[in-house]
Design a protein around this motif. Structure first.
Motif, short mmCIF file in Angstrom:
data_model
loop_
_atom_site.label_atom_id
_atom_site.label_comp_id
_atom_site.label_asym_id
_atom_site.label_seq_id
_atom_site.Cartn_x
_atom_site.Cartn_y
_atom_site.Cartn_z
N GLY A 6 54.42 111.21 112.48
CA GLY A 6 53.73 110.18 111.70
C GLY A 6 53.19 109.08 112.59
O GLY A 6 53.05 109.24 113.80
N GLU A 7 52.92 107.96 111.99
CA GLU A 7 52.34 106.82 112.70
C GLU A 7 53.37 105.75 113.03
O GLU A 7 53.01 104.65 113.45
CB GLU A 7 51.22 106.20 111.85
CG GLU A 7 50.08 107.15 111.58
CD GLU A 7 49.37 107.59 112.86
OE1 GLU A 7 49.19 106.77 113.77
OE2 GLU A 7 49.01 108.78 112.94
N LEU A 8 54.66 106.02 112.86
CA LEU A 8 55.71 105.02 113.10
C LEU A 8 55.93 104.85 114.60
O LEU A 8 56.31 105.80 115.29
CB LEU A 8 57.01 105.45 112.43
CG LEU A 8 58.17 104.46 112.49
CD1 LEU A 8 57.83 103.21 111.72
CD2 LEU A 8 59.42 105.10 111.95
N SER A 9 55.68 103.64 115.09
CA SER A 9 55.87 103.38 116.52
C SER A 9 57.31 102.96 116.78
O SER A 9 57.95 102.32 115.97
CB SER A 9 54.91 102.30 117.01
OG SER A 9 55.21 101.08 116.37
N VAL A 10 57.80 103.35 117.95
CA VAL A 10 59.15 103.03 118.37
C VAL A 10 59.04 102.00 119.48
O VAL A 10 58.32 102.20 120.45
CB VAL A 10 59.88 104.30 118.86
CG1 VAL A 10 61.23 103.96 119.43
CG2 VAL A 10 59.99 105.30 117.74
N ARG A 11 59.76 100.87 119.31
CA ARG A 11 59.70 99.83 120.34
C ARG A 11 61.02 99.10 120.32
O ARG A 11 61.76 99.15 119.35
CB ARG A 11 58.55 98.87 120.08
CG ARG A 11 58.78 97.83 118.98
CD ARG A 11 58.31 98.28 117.64
NE ARG A 11 58.65 97.35 116.56
CZ ARG A 11 57.79 96.55 115.99
NH1 ARG A 11 56.54 96.52 116.39
NH2 ARG A 11 58.18 95.77 115.01
N GLY A 12 61.34 98.41 121.39
CA GLY A 12 62.54 97.58 121.41
C GLY A 12 63.78 98.33 121.84
O GLY A 12 63.74 99.16 122.74
N GLN A 13 64.89 98.06 121.17
CA GLN A 13 66.19 98.58 121.57
C GLN A 13 66.35 100.07 121.30
O GLN A 13 65.83 100.60 120.33
CB GLN A 13 67.30 97.86 120.80
CG GLN A 13 67.38 96.39 121.03
CD GLN A 13 68.48 95.76 120.18
OE1 GLN A 13 69.01 96.38 119.27
NE2 GLN A 13 68.81 94.53 120.50
N ILE A 14 67.12 100.71 122.17
CA ILE A 14 67.59 102.09 121.96
C ILE A 14 69.11 101.98 121.92
O ILE A 14 69.73 101.53 122.89
CB ILE A 14 67.18 103.03 123.11
CG1 ILE A 14 65.71 102.92 123.47
CG2 ILE A 14 67.60 104.45 122.80
CD1 ILE A 14 64.73 103.15 122.40
N LEU A 15 69.73 102.37 120.82
CA LEU A 15 71.17 102.22 120.65
C LEU A 15 71.81 103.57 120.39
O LEU A 15 71.16 104.48 119.85
CB LEU A 15 71.47 101.29 119.47
CG LEU A 15 70.81 99.92 119.48
CD1 LEU A 15 71.05 99.23 118.15
CD2 LEU A 15 71.34 99.09 120.61
#
Length: 149
Positions: free
Chosen positions: A27-36
């Motif tokens: 999809g169009e969901l971007s991943v940014r920031g923390q990886i937990l």
């Protein structure tokens, strides 16, 4: 399509009703920031899991560490529907998906081993078999019954 993380891309779903809007892989969901990383504590909701992370905090007054935990709600995309309680997962930060969810599950790193349900009739049969074997045994100090002499 890669999402910019070192995770394996799951196969594309065959379902024509698949919700691509909240999927980081297709999809169009971007991943940014923390990886937990954490352990799934609850999977009772639809398309949402609660990931629990445990960490140590130093308490200067006692010169010791104490354990704390945080619970992070995360969205489960349709391609990773096999997430269950006890699984170790990797979640990534995204835009707000709902009032409480701002993370999405991107990988199941370690799945909980399932032993499967135990059939109660099999357990009862095994217990009866043990009793039958023990009836013929003679224990020390026991008086012989009338038919055994």
């Amino acid at each position: 399509m890669a999402i910019g993380l070192d995770v394996e891309t799951p196969p594309e779903p065959d379902d024509p009703d698949y919700d691509y809007e909240k999927c980081p892989f297709y999809g169009e969901l971007s991943v940014r920031g923390q990886i937990l990383e954490g352990v799934v504590a609850s999977a009772d909701m639809d398309k949402t899991v609660i990931v629990e992370r445990e960490y140590d905090v130093f308490v200067p007054k006692y010169d010791r560490y104490m354990k704390r935990r945080s619970r992070v709600p995360a969205h489960v995309p349709g391609v990773l529907d096999h997430v269950s309680v006890g699984d170790r997962v990797k979640i990534a930060e995204t835009r707000p998906l709902s009032k409480t969810k701002s993370h999405v599950v991107v990988e199941v790193t370690e799945a909980e081993l399932e032993l499967g349900p135990v059939d109660p009739t099999e357990a009862a049969d095994e217990a009866e078999g043990d009793e039958e074997e023990s009836e013929g045994d003679v224990t020390e100090g026991a008086e012989p019954q009338a038919g055994e002499q």
